[in-house]
Write a protein that holds these residues in place. Structure first.
Motif, PDB file in Angstrom:
ATOM      1  N   ARG A 431       0.853  -1.189   0.000  1.00 52.95           N
ATOM      2  CA  ARG A 431       0.000   0.000   0.000  1.00 52.95           C
ATOM      3  C   ARG A 431       0.894   1.247   0.000  1.00 52.95           C
ATOM      4  O   ARG A 431       1.378   1.671   1.040  1.00 52.95           O
ATOM      5  CB  ARG A 431      -0.923   0.025   1.217  1.00 52.95           C
ATOM      6  N   PRO A 432       1.106   1.832  -1.184  1.00 49.76           N
ATOM      7  CA  PRO A 432       1.810   3.113  -1.210  1.00 49.76           C
ATOM      8  C   PRO A 432       0.843   4.200  -0.740  1.00 49.76           C
ATOM      9  O   PRO A 432      -0.340   4.153  -1.040  1.00 49.76           O
ATOM     10  CB  PRO A 432       2.161   3.315  -2.690  1.00 49.76           C
ATOM     11  N   PHE A 433       1.366   5.167  -0.001  1.00 48.95           N
ATOM     12  CA  PHE A 433       0.551   6.277   0.489  1.00 48.95           C
ATOM     13  C   PHE A 433       0.830   7.530  -0.331  1.00 48.95           C
ATOM     14  O   PHE A 433       1.980   7.890  -0.546  1.00 48.95           O
ATOM     15  CB  PHE A 433       0.844   6.544   1.968  1.00 48.95           C
ATOM     16  N   CYS A 434      -0.245   8.179  -0.781  1.00 46.08           N
ATOM     17  CA  CYS A 434      -0.109   9.386  -1.597  1.00 46.08           C
ATOM     18  C   CYS A 434      -0.681  10.560  -0.814  1.00 46.08           C
ATOM     19  O   CYS A 434      -1.686  10.421  -0.116  1.00 46.08           O
ATOM     20  CB  CYS A 434      -0.927   9.266  -2.883  1.00 46.08           C
ATOM     21  N   VAL A 435      -0.061  11.703  -0.960  1.00 50.84           N
ATOM     22  CA  VAL A 435      -0.541  12.928  -0.325  1.00 50.84           C
ATOM     23  C   VAL A 435      -0.748  13.970  -1.418  1.00 50.84           C
ATOM     24  O   VAL A 435       0.163  14.237  -2.203  1.00 50.84           O
ATOM     25  CB  VAL A 435       0.471  13.445   0.729  1.00 50.84           C
ATOM     26  N   ASN A 436      -1.938  14.542  -1.465  1.00 48.97           N
ATOM     27  CA  ASN A 436      -2.238  15.560  -2.476  1.00 48.97           C
ATOM     28  C   ASN A 436      -2.391  16.919  -1.807  1.00 48.97           C
ATOM     29  O   ASN A 436      -3.300  17.126  -1.009  1.00 48.97           O
ATOM     30  CB  ASN A 436      -3.534  15.200  -3.220  1.00 48.97           C
ATOM     31  N   ASP A 437      -1.486  17.841  -2.123  1.00 45.45           N
ATOM     32  CA  ASP A 437      -1.577  19.177  -1.516  1.00 45.45           C
ATOM     33  C   ASP A 437      -2.229  20.182  -2.462  1.00 45.45           C
ATOM     34  O   ASP A 437      -2.283  21.370  -2.180  1.00 45.45           O
ATOM     35  CB  ASP A 437      -0.201  19.672  -1.058  1.00 45.45           C
ATOM     36  N   GLY A 438      -2.716  19.694  -3.596  1.00 45.12           N
ATOM     37  CA  GLY A 438      -3.392  20.587  -4.533  1.00 45.12           C
ATOM     38  C   GLY A 438      -2.478  21.078  -5.640  1.00 45.12           C
ATOM     39  O   GLY A 438      -2.940  21.492  -6.698  1.00 45.12           O
ATOM     40  N   ASN A 439      -1.165  21.031  -5.382  1.00 48.89           N
ATOM     41  CA  ASN A 439      -0.209  21.388  -6.432  1.00 48.89           C
ATOM     42  C   ASN A 439       0.357  20.144  -7.077  1.00 48.89           C
ATOM     43  O   ASN A 439       0.584  20.100  -8.277  1.00 48.89           O
ATOM     44  CB  ASN A 439       0.937  22.227  -5.856  1.00 48.89           C
ATOM     45  N   SER A 440       0.604  19.140  -6.251  1.00 46.75           N
ATOM     46  CA  SER A 440       1.120  17.890  -6.782  1.00 46.75           C
ATOM     47  C   SER A 440       0.722  16.747  -5.868  1.00 46.75           C
ATOM     48  O   SER A 440       0.363  16.954  -4.712  1.00 46.75           O
ATOM     49  CB  SER A 440       2.648  17.958  -6.896  1.00 46.75           C
ATOM     50  N   VAL A 441       0.789  15.553  -6.444  1.00 52.67           N
ATOM     51  CA  VAL A 441       0.528  14.351  -5.666  1.00 52.67           C
ATOM     52  C   VAL A 441       1.889  13.732  -5.361  1.00 52.67           C
ATOM     53  O   VAL A 441       2.685  13.481  -6.269  1.00 52.67           O
ATOM     54  CB  VAL A 441      -0.342  13.351  -6.450  1.00 52.67           C
ATOM     55  N   TRP A 442       2.161  13.535  -4.095  1.00 55.80           N
ATOM     56  CA  TRP A 442       3.443  12.988  -3.661  1.00 55.80           C
ATOM     57  C   TRP A 442       3.224  11.573  -3.144  1.00 55.80           C
ATOM     58  O   TRP A 442       2.214  11.291  -2.495  1.00 55.80           O
ATOM     59  CB  TRP A 442       4.002  13.877  -2.544  1.00 55.80           C
ATOM     60  N   VAL A 443       4.152  10.682  -3.469  1.00 58.26           N
ATOM     61  CA  VAL A 443       4.037   9.315  -2.981  1.00 58.26           C
ATOM     62  C   VAL A 443       5.160   9.055  -1.993  1.00 58.26           C
ATOM     63  O   VAL A 443       6.344   9.279  -2.296  1.00 58.26           O
ATOM     64  CB  VAL A 443       4.123   8.280  -4.118  1.00 58.26           C
ATOM     65  N   LEU A 444       4.784   8.604  -0.818  1.00 63.40           N
ATOM     66  CA  LEU A 444       5.778   8.243   0.193  1.00 63.40           C
ATOM     67  C   LEU A 444       6.606   7.090  -0.359  1.00 63.40           C
ATOM     68  O   LEU A 444       6.044   6.041  -0.708  1.00 63.40           O
ATOM     69  CB  LEU A 444       5.043   7.817   1.469  1.00 63.40           C
ATOM     70  N   PRO A 445       7.955   7.262  -0.477  1.00 57.80           N
ATOM     71  CA  PRO A 445       8.751   6.176  -1.063  1.00 57.80           C
ATOM     72  C   PRO A 445       8.750   4.956  -0.151  1.00 57.80           C
ATOM     73  O   PRO A 445       9.274   5.022   0.963  1.00 57.80           O
ATOM     74  CB  PRO A 445      10.153   6.776  -1.210  1.00 57.80           C
TER      75      PRO A 445
END
Lengths: 511, 286
Positions: A431-445
């Motif tokens: 389960r990769p975790f993604c965070v969306n701050d509205g500018n970009s979607v970041w994936v926890l490595p």
């Protein structure tokens, strides 16, 4: 040397470490060498030490009503830079498409009007939250946090198993696993550039700040937990602590004049953003379970008025629906005009009469999943089920075909796992975790690699008595460092479906 | 003196509802659906929802298009009275609209678009044998004829008897008892029409009790419910009275069943509550 791979027998699935010819896959050569240099009892000792660390730090999971440490296997799961780059691009693409879909589904419904997917998919879903219509996320983000579950099939291909965009949990294990591993098995890391996982709280905090109501520049943010009895309470408190924000329960909150406040020792203080770990149905007793004590009355209308942001947004469950999952590739093509980077697992829609008949007749050869099941609940693996279960399942899908999907039985990949002192193949997912701050979607490595501990078990979930592995993403020191996910520009809200203003709630009159 | 719609009436409605508590209540948060809808066939001239004790009020339009008034009363109080007062112009009954056949209504596109008005809710769920006994024999290819026949059948199945059922009562329960009020007549009609593939929705509002109402005379009205079915256009039908839906009817809210149009819902802390009783005073102005 008991804890070696000498007697390791590869099961009929893709093995993450041992190739079919018995050789060690390149990514794992150094770790396998390190493990070989350890004596069996030494590895077992380290494993016990890992469990003790977890118990001490309270990293436990309630399973069958008993709090126990979430078992961390000492053998790490390793993902190389190139594969990670492709995997993270795939999950980012999915999150972007699901954001567009949720925004559209709760506003214009272009995707239905254009006939891309049936409208009935949401109107027949218990997760379609009609009270969410009119609640507009200030920065367009509805999925601050996503957990996109991925498996590796028999041929080594990565496939998405399910999307979790309501309240995905497990990220605390990712951070705690790494912490425990670097303390207990630091030798394994020597010479490897493993990407760090402790950036997560900072990224999440930033995404929550970016989601603040219009005009709020230094928002007060709180984590809303159902309380200490919740299975994931440890995670709620860890995230609040690591983000440096308050951890609150429903009873600490109150709404006045469509604004949210928390009760503090020095009076009531405004809250601008709530990172909630409480299900939709319990968040606001006016719009769900009226006897809920873990929510706060008036929260939805405060959000509707644009005075507080609820993260993740209310109503996201329509995107988690496993029948919707079958349409995600279509959503990617429609909203993003891209081809899916990651494939789904082959899935059958049972509302089609012919498909239903075919699956019902051959039910022992399918995996049947409830469309709204969380935590592996209700999944029936045909080949592993007894006749009684199969008969009951057949009856259930015929009675309510909308409530289930059927999938091909995938022998998901195995990974050597320490079982009673020996390394044995156990099925895993990620389960990769993604965070969306509205500018970009970041994936926890990295992400959470979960292990199904019973031999042959295919349902990989912490609430099904699973364990986990520290998951390493190896830095790519080539040009561009592609292992660190490149921020992908993200269209916050497609122009055509943008709503006017932050709110449809108007002050009608005042006495 | 004329009204917007020929043959329509101008009606003044005062709808009182609320709760009285066996002690004190506090931390009360409420949502009221007491505002008549603005429609091509209905003009709202004035409207207000107020509460005693007084409270700051807000409003929003819900998923179904109904105006919801919300208000919160934090301080302790012994009772809560909520009043919706409106002046509305109605229009006379329309001839049935829409020329889709019942077969055409079974088209996948229609089913997909109106799924919410075709799927049973807990209040409108009926076993197949009930459908087979009461709805199927009335099915013709004309949805207007089918709807009229179902409405008539419902009047033969249920006897109007106030106080025999509650807001939670399902169509099946009303059918078993053979009695009910407008809500039960509507739920049973909805259940039967949906079971034969005609999209049907629940309408809440008001009904002036007299067909020949005198201007200026206040009548004791009622909070009423009826239905609308789809045949290419939406058509109203009053299964309780069998009368045409026209100048005497005022639409407040629409939805799948009563749950979507609840006039007053809320939560509070404190002593148990009992209903204050609902009164609707309705006056024909023009």
């Amino acid at each position: 040397m008991e804890a070696s791979l000498v007697d390791y027998h590869v099961a009929d699935a893709w093995d993450e470490i041992v190739d079919t010819d018995g050789s060690i896959r390149p990514a794992y050569r150094e770790v396998v060498d390190s493990l070989r240099s350890m004596r069996g009892e030494d590895l077992r000792g380290r494993a016990e030490q890992l469990a003790r660390t977890f118990t001490e730090r309270g990293v436990t999971y309630a399973y069958g009503g008993v709090e126990r440490p979430f078992p961390l296997d000492p053998v790490p799961r390793i993902i190389e830079a190139a594969e990670w780059a492709q995997l993270s691009a795939g999950v980012i693409q999915r999150v972007r498409a699901l954001e567009c879909f949720l925004n559209d589904a709760y506003t214009e419904g272009v995707v239905f009007n254009e006939g891309i997917i049936p409208r009935r998919l949401i109107t027949s879903s218990p997760e379609f939250n009609r009270a969410a219509v009119g609640i507009t996320p200030p920065n367009g983000v509805r999925i601050q946090v996503a957990g996109i579950d991925v498996i590796r099939d028999e041929r080594g291909g990565l496939r998405v198993l399910e999307d979790n965009v309501r309240i995905p949990s497990g990220v605390s294990y990712v951070m705690e696993n790494r912490r425990a591993m670097t303390r207990t098995l630091s030798g394994l890391f020597s010479g490897r550039s493993v990407l760090p996982v402790d950036l997560y709280p900072q990224r999440l905090l930033n995404a929550l700040k970016q989601a603040a109501p219009v005009g709020v520049h230094d928002p007060v943010i709180a984590v809303l937990t159902p309380g200490v009895h919740n299975a994931a309470y440890f995670e709620h408190s860890l995230l609040a602590r690591r983000m440096g924000i308050e951890l609150v329960e429903g009873r600490d909150l109150v709404c006045h004049s469509n604004k949210l406040y928390m009760r503090t020792t020095s009076g009531e203080a405004r809250v601008d953003v709530i990172y909630r770990r409480v299900d939709d149905g319990f968040l606001d007793p006016l719009h769900g379970n009226p006897s809920s004590l873990i929510g706060v009355a008036g929260l939805f209308n405060a959000a509707r008025a644009g005075n507080v942001t609820i993260a993740n947004a209310v109503g996201n469950g329509i995107a988690d629906d496993k029948l919707m999952y079958t349409y995600v590739p279509d959503l990617i093509r429609f909203f993003l005009d891209e081809e899916p980077i990651l494939d789904n697992v082959e899935t059958h829609r049972l509302e089609d009469r012919d498909v239903l008949i075919e699956v019902a007749a051959d039910i022992g050869n399918y995996v049947i999943k409830p469309v709204d099941g969380a935590g592996g609940a209700g999944i029936v693996i045909g080949p592993q089920a007894d006749d009684e279960t199969l008969a009951a399942t057949r009856e259930a899908i015929i009675a309510a075909p909308r409530r289930f999907i059927a999938q091909r039985v995938v022998a998901i990949s195995t990974h050597p796992t320490l079982i009673e002192g020996n390394l044995a193949p156990r099925h895993i997912d990620l389960r990769p975790f993604c965070v969306n701050d509205g500018n970009s979607v970041w994936v926890l490595p990295g992400g959470l690699t979960r292990v199904a501990l019973p031999e042959g078990a295919l349902v990989v979930n912490s609430s099904q008595g699973g364990g986990s592995k520290d998951t390493w993403v190896i830095a790519d020191h080539g040009p561009g460092d592609s292992a660190i996910s490149t921020p992908t520009p993200w269209r916050a809200v497609p122009e055509t479906v943008r709503q006017d203003g932050p709110s449809s709630l108007n002050r009608s009159d005042q006495q | 003196m004329s009204t917007f719609f020929s043959g329509g009436w101008r009606l003044h409605i005062v709808h009182d509802t609320g709760f009285v508590y066996d002690g004190l209540a506090h931390g009360s948060y409420n949502e009221a659906r007491l505002t008549p809808a603005s429609l091509p066939t209905q003009a709202v001239l004035s409207t207000e929802v107020r509460a005693v004790p007084g409270a700051e009020r807000w409003s929003y339009t819900d998923y179904w298009g109904t105006k919801v008034t919300t208000f919160q009363i934090d301080s302790p109080h012994e009772s809560l009275r909520v009043t919706g007062e409106s002046t509305v112009e109605t229009s006379s009954a329309r001839t049935p609209q829409g020329n889709l056949s019942c077969t055409a209504l079974l088209d996948e596109a229609v089913v997909d678009r109106f799924y919410e008005y075709l799927a049973p809710t807990p209040r409108t769920l009926l076993p197949e044998e009930v459908r087979d006994a009461y709805a199927i024999p009335l099915l013709s290819d004309d949805p207007h004829a089918s709807a009229a026949a179902v409405s008539e059948r419902v009047r033969s199945l249920l006897t109007y008897a106030p106080g025999t059922t509650e807001v939670q009562t399902s169509a099946q329960e009303a059918l078993d008892r053979g009695v009910g009020v407008c809500q039960d007549f509507s739920h049973l009609s909805i259940a039967l029409l949906r079971s034969i593939g005609i999209p049907t929705r629940y309408v809440s509002g008001y009904l002036h009790p007299h067909e020949e109402a005198k201007v200026g005379e206040t009548a004791r009205g009622e909070s009423h419910a009826w239905i609308e079915y789809y045949a290419g256009s939406w058509n109203a039908l009053d299964p309780t009275s069998g009368a045409a839906v026209g100048a005497r009817h005022v639409v407040v809210a629409r939805g799948r069943d009563y749950a979507d149009v609840t006039p007053l819902s809320g939560i509070y802390h404190g002593a148990p509550a009992s209903g204050l009783g609902v009164t609707v005073a309705i006056t024909r102005l023009r």
